[in-house]
Scaffold this motif. Structure first.
Motif, short mmCIF file in Angstrom:
data_model
loop_
_atom_site.label_atom_id
_atom_site.label_comp_id
_atom_site.label_asym_id
_atom_site.label_seq_id
_atom_site.Cartn_x
_atom_site.Cartn_y
_atom_site.Cartn_z
N SER A 72 -26.99 69.08 -77.05
CA SER A 72 -27.19 67.71 -77.50
C SER A 72 -25.89 66.92 -77.45
CB SER A 72 -27.74 67.70 -78.93
OG SER A 72 -26.87 68.43 -79.79
N LEU A 73 -26.02 65.59 -77.54
CA LEU A 73 -24.84 64.73 -77.63
C LEU A 73 -24.20 64.90 -79.01
CD1 LEU A 73 -26.18 61.43 -76.00
CD2 LEU A 73 -24.64 63.11 -74.97
N VAL A 74 -22.88 65.03 -79.04
CA VAL A 74 -22.16 65.26 -80.29
C VAL A 74 -20.93 64.36 -80.36
CG1 VAL A 74 -20.92 66.95 -81.70
CG2 VAL A 74 -22.92 67.67 -80.39
N GLU A 75 -20.67 63.84 -81.54
CA GLU A 75 -19.45 63.07 -81.77
C GLU A 75 -18.66 63.71 -82.90
OE1 GLU A 75 -18.02 58.48 -82.73
OE2 GLU A 75 -20.07 59.11 -83.24
N PHE A 76 -17.36 63.86 -82.67
CA PHE A 76 -16.45 64.38 -83.70
C PHE A 76 -15.72 63.22 -84.35
CE2 PHE A 76 -17.23 68.37 -81.71
CZ PHE A 76 -16.84 69.35 -82.60
N ARG A 77 -15.69 63.23 -85.68
CA ARG A 77 -14.95 62.21 -86.43
C ARG A 77 -14.15 62.89 -87.54
NH1 ARG A 77 -18.96 57.12 -87.73
NH2 ARG A 77 -20.31 57.22 -85.90
N GLN A 136 -11.74 72.16 -82.89
CA GLN A 136 -13.15 72.36 -82.57
C GLN A 136 -13.63 71.38 -81.50
OE1 GLN A 136 -15.24 74.53 -82.73
NE2 GLN A 136 -15.06 75.76 -84.58
N THR A 137 -13.03 70.22 -81.41
CA THR A 137 -13.37 69.29 -80.33
C THR A 137 -13.08 69.93 -78.98
OG1 THR A 137 -12.81 67.39 -81.74
CG2 THR A 137 -12.94 66.98 -79.38
N ILE A 138 -11.94 70.60 -78.88
CA ILE A 138 -11.57 71.28 -77.64
C ILE A 138 -12.49 72.47 -77.40
CG2 ILE A 138 -9.76 72.62 -76.49
CD1 ILE A 138 -7.71 70.89 -78.00
N ALA A 139 -12.73 73.27 -78.43
CA ALA A 139 -13.56 74.47 -78.28
C ALA A 139 -14.97 74.11 -77.82
CB ALA A 139 -13.62 75.24 -79.59
N MET A 140 -15.48 72.96 -78.27
CA MET A 140 -16.83 72.54 -77.89
C MET A 140 -16.84 71.67 -76.65
SD MET A 140 -18.61 72.01 -81.63
CE MET A 140 -20.06 71.29 -80.89
N GLN A 141 -15.69 71.61 -75.96
CA GLN A 141 -15.58 70.95 -74.66
C GLN A 141 -15.98 69.47 -74.70
OE1 GLN A 141 -17.38 73.38 -71.51
NE2 GLN A 141 -17.23 75.18 -72.84
N GLN A 142 -15.57 68.83 -75.79
CA GLN A 142 -15.81 67.39 -75.92
C GLN A 142 -14.59 66.63 -75.43
OE1 GLN A 142 -19.05 66.37 -77.15
NE2 GLN A 142 -19.18 68.55 -76.64
N ASP A 143 -14.79 65.41 -74.97
CA ASP A 143 -13.71 64.63 -74.38
C ASP A 143 -12.77 64.01 -75.40
OD1 ASP A 143 -14.61 65.17 -71.80
OD2 ASP A 143 -15.97 63.45 -71.80
N TYR A 144 -13.25 63.76 -76.59
CA TYR A 144 -12.41 63.08 -77.58
C TYR A 144 -12.95 63.31 -78.99
CZ TYR A 144 -16.08 59.59 -78.16
OH TYR A 144 -17.27 58.97 -78.43
N CYS A 145 -12.09 63.04 -79.98
CA CYS A 145 -12.53 62.93 -81.36
C CYS A 145 -11.96 61.64 -81.92
CB CYS A 145 -12.08 64.14 -82.19
SG CYS A 145 -10.30 64.35 -82.32
N SER A 146 -12.67 61.05 -82.86
CA SER A 146 -12.25 59.78 -83.47
C SER A 146 -11.63 60.06 -84.83
CB SER A 146 -13.45 58.85 -83.65
OG SER A 146 -14.05 58.56 -82.40
N ILE A 147 -10.38 59.63 -85.01
CA ILE A 147 -9.67 59.85 -86.26
C ILE A 147 -9.50 58.52 -86.97
CG2 ILE A 147 -7.51 60.63 -87.30
CD1 ILE A 147 -7.25 62.62 -85.01
N TYR A 148 -10.11 58.39 -88.14
CA TYR A 148 -10.07 57.15 -88.91
C TYR A 148 -8.96 57.25 -89.94
CZ TYR A 148 -14.58 56.19 -86.76
OH TYR A 148 -15.58 55.98 -85.86
N SER A 149 -8.03 56.30 -89.88
CA SER A 149 -6.85 56.35 -90.72
C SER A 149 -6.51 54.95 -91.22
CB SER A 149 -5.67 56.95 -89.93
OG SER A 149 -4.51 57.01 -90.72
N ASP A 150 -5.44 54.86 -92.03
CA ASP A 150 -5.03 53.57 -92.56
C ASP A 150 -3.87 52.97 -91.78
OD1 ASP A 150 -3.21 55.43 -93.34
OD2 ASP A 150 -3.00 54.70 -95.41
N VAL A 151 -3.61 53.51 -90.58
CA VAL A 151 -2.56 52.96 -89.72
C VAL A 151 -3.18 52.51 -88.40
CG1 VAL A 151 -0.70 54.28 -90.77
CG2 VAL A 151 -1.97 55.25 -88.85
#
Length: 208
Positions: A26-31, A184-199
């Motif tokens: 399935s389609l997966v998004e990492f955040r 885990q983003t790399i292990a699951m062969q995903q292209d990117y992960c989104s990191i939400y921060s205050d900068v």
């Protein structure tokens, strides 16, 4: 090999033999949501709304969480009041506990959307480490533990920076929440992960 660099963290080079890869059907998004994302706590509802929207659009979610606001420091202050000699093992326990609380608060917020949600701790998240206290070294990252659960669950929530030595939960060290998400983003062969921060972006020094 792959390289990772984050504010306040040395460059880490990942070799392919570190990973047991498994790409989900399935389609997966990492955040990854930093503690500032949950401050004020009302923001948790907004994050849950955004996650629900993504799931309704057919994209399953793997969410890494830090503790809300200054919750970790509050726990440390309480511990210092009890005993000023705070051991590293106690710090590890407090940090992993506070990040878990942030994860369960988000799960609670998502329940109103009738999504299938599960919180995973370090024993279940596929990151195997050694026994080093307050900075465990990653020995292996197994994607199967995540992909198998995504066959049923819509959302997996994982306290950031946790791993396991196969017997107990370990902590990867300060600023390791981003790292655990990326592994885990790399292990699951995903292209990117989104990191939400205050900068606004990646800085070479702490902008705060």
């Amino acid at each position: 090999s792959r390289r990772y660099e984050s504010r306040g963290v040395d460059i880490v080079e990942f070799h392919s033999d570190l990973f047991i890869s498994d790409k989900p059907d399935s389609l997966v998004e990492f955040r990854k949501y930093g503690g500032s994302s949950f401050s004020p706590l009302e923001n948790t509802k907004k994050i849950a709304m955004d996650i629900n929207k993504a799931v309704k659009n057919g994209v399953k979610q793997v969410i890494y969480c830090s503790a809300p606001g200054n919750f970790t420091e509050s726990l440390k202050s309480m511990a210092y009041e009890i005993n000023s000699q705070l051991r590293s093992s106690a710090v590890d326990g407090l940090v992993t506990c506070s990040d878990a609380i942030g994860s369960f608060l988000l799960q609670h917020s998502l329940q109103s959307y009738n999504l299938r949600v599960q919180v995973l701790n370090g024993l279940d998240n596929g990151i195997l480490t050694d026994d080093v206290v307050s900075g465990a070294n990653v020995l292996q990252v197994n994607a199967n533990s995540i992909t198998s659960k995504l066959e049923y669950f819509d959302v997996l929530i994982i306290p950031g920076g946790q791993g396991s030595n196969n017997q107990s939960i370990t902590w990867l060290g300060k600023n390791s929440s981003d790292l655990s998400c990326l592994l885990q983003t790399i292990a699951m062969q995903q292209d990117y992960c989104s990191i939400y921060s205050d900068v606004d972006s990646v800085f070479n020094v702490d902008p705060n």
